[in-house]
Design a protein around this motif. Structure first.
Motif, PDB file in Angstrom:
ATOM      1  N   GLU A  29       0.849  -1.191   0.000  1.00  0.00           N
ATOM      2  CA  GLU A  29       0.000   0.000   0.000  1.00  0.00           C
ATOM      3  C   GLU A  29       0.883   1.238   0.000  1.00  0.00           C
ATOM      4  O   GLU A  29       1.806   1.349   0.793  1.00  0.00           O
ATOM      5  CB  GLU A  29      -0.889  -0.010   1.248  1.00  0.00           C
ATOM      6  N   SER A  30       0.582   2.163  -0.906  1.00  0.00           N
ATOM      7  CA  SER A  30       1.353   3.400  -0.971  1.00  0.00           C
ATOM      8  C   SER A  30       0.463   4.623  -0.795  1.00  0.00           C
ATOM      9  O   SER A  30       0.945   5.744  -0.786  1.00  0.00           O
ATOM     10  CB  SER A  30       2.083   3.497  -2.319  1.00  0.00           C
ATOM     11  N   ASP A  31      -0.825   4.404  -0.658  1.00  0.00           N
ATOM     12  CA  ASP A  31      -1.775   5.513  -0.550  1.00  0.00           C
ATOM     13  C   ASP A  31      -2.798   5.214   0.543  1.00  0.00           C
ATOM     14  O   ASP A  31      -3.746   4.478   0.328  1.00  0.00           O
ATOM     15  CB  ASP A  31      -2.466   5.722  -1.897  1.00  0.00           C
ATOM     16  N   ALA A  32      -2.561   5.774   1.729  1.00  0.00           N
ATOM     17  CA  ALA A  32      -3.483   5.623   2.853  1.00  0.00           C
ATOM     18  C   ALA A  32      -4.258   6.925   3.062  1.00  0.00           C
ATOM     19  O   ALA A  32      -4.636   7.272   4.170  1.00  0.00           O
ATOM     20  CB  ALA A  32      -2.721   5.239   4.115  1.00  0.00           C
ATOM     21  N   CYS A  33      -4.472   7.654   1.972  1.00  0.00           N
ATOM     22  CA  CYS A  33      -5.171   8.933   2.021  1.00  0.00           C
ATOM     23  C   CYS A  33      -6.488   8.802   1.274  1.00  0.00           C
ATOM     24  O   CYS A  33      -6.517   8.318   0.148  1.00  0.00           O
ATOM     25  CB  CYS A  33      -4.319  10.028   1.379  1.00  0.00           C
ATOM     26  N   CYS A  60       6.665   8.651  -3.127  1.00  0.00           N
ATOM     27  CA  CYS A  60       6.188   9.015  -1.792  1.00  0.00           C
ATOM     28  C   CYS A  60       5.162   8.010  -1.277  1.00  0.00           C
ATOM     29  O   CYS A  60       4.682   7.158  -2.016  1.00  0.00           O
ATOM     30  CB  CYS A  60       5.590  10.419  -1.803  1.00  0.00           C
ATOM     31  N   PHE A  61       4.845   8.150  -0.005  1.00  0.00           N
ATOM     32  CA  PHE A  61       3.755   7.423   0.643  1.00  0.00           C
ATOM     33  C   PHE A  61       2.789   8.487   1.138  1.00  0.00           C
ATOM     34  O   PHE A  61       3.199   9.460   1.772  1.00  0.00           O
ATOM     35  CB  PHE A  61       4.282   6.606   1.818  1.00  0.00           C
ATOM     36  N   LEU A  62       1.501   8.331   0.856  1.00  0.00           N
ATOM     37  CA  LEU A  62       0.479   9.322   1.225  1.00  0.00           C
ATOM     38  C   LEU A  62      -0.413   8.807   2.343  1.00  0.00           C
ATOM     39  O   LEU A  62      -0.767   7.630   2.362  1.00  0.00           O
ATOM     40  CB  LEU A  62      -0.398   9.642   0.018  1.00  0.00           C
ATOM     41  N   SER A  63      -0.803   9.726   3.241  1.00  0.00           N
ATOM     42  CA  SER A  63      -1.759   9.359   4.293  1.00  0.00           C
ATOM     43  C   SER A  63      -2.496  10.600   4.774  1.00  0.00           C
ATOM     44  O   SER A  63      -2.030  11.720   4.605  1.00  0.00           O
ATOM     45  CB  SER A  63      -1.052   8.682   5.462  1.00  0.00           C
ATOM     46  N   ASN A  64      -3.634  10.382   5.374  1.00  0.00           N
ATOM     47  CA  ASN A  64      -4.314  11.441   6.131  1.00  0.00           C
ATOM     48  C   ASN A  64      -4.879  10.831   7.410  1.00  0.00           C
ATOM     49  O   ASN A  64      -5.957  11.152   7.857  1.00  0.00           O
ATOM     50  CB  ASN A  64      -5.385  12.163   5.297  1.00  0.00           C
TER      51      ASN A  64
END
Length: 166
Positions: A29-33, A60-64
């Motif tokens: 997983e690279s997008d936790a946003c 990059c790795f994304l999150s919110n």
């Protein structure tokens, strides 16, 4: 009777040996946003920001949300989800997180060099250790803007364990 016991014992042994050799399924997983088009996310990057550009083009790795362990997680104790860097995740005219190459597909834990926070109302704090422990660095919200990025402090560069959304 002896043959039946031997067959049962053999079945039990092969069951245990077979269970030990079965590998757990791993996904990445690279997008936790969950922001539309990833416009309002915290991004952590494999490479440092550029000296002249003030952002990182690297994967990059994304999150919110808070990430208690950048290694990943197990949703059901049978599978593993690993957090990884990926390029090209942010839609629009952003120059950040757009180039592949170094860091593409690399695990996030202990491999990050810079970050930026495009959320509107939440600060993100990156920690040295998993579980939000050790030295840390805060990234203030920039509300939809991924510029400028910030390099991680020396205590955290390539030593990032977790990030907390505050």
């Amino acid at each position: 009777m002896i043959l039946r016991r031997a067959a049962v014992a053999g079945a039990i042994v092969s069951l245990f040996l077979g269970a030990g050799s079965a590998a757990a399924a791993t996904s990445y997983e690279s997008d936790a946003c969950n922001s539309t088009a990833d416009k309002y996310c915290f991004s952590i990057h494999f490479n440092s920001r550029g000296g002249q550009t003030w952002y990182s083009e690297s994967p990059c790795f994304l999150s919110n949300r808070s990430i208690p362990d950048y290694f990943g997680y197990s949703p059901n104790q049978a599978a593993l989800v690993r957090y990884v860097f990926r390029a090209g995740q942010i839609d629009g005219d952003y120059n950040t997180c757009r180039l592949g190459g170094d860091g593409e597909g690399q695990g996030v834990k202990n491999e990050a060099a810079s970050a930026t926070n495009a959320e509107c109302g939440a600060t993100h704090r990156v920690y040295f250790s998993s579980g939000y422990l050790g030295p840390s660095q805060a990234f203030s919200p920039k509300c939809g803007d991924y510029w400028p990025g910030e390099n991680l402090i020396s205590d955290l560069k390539n030593d990032n364990g977790s990030a907390k959304r505050i």
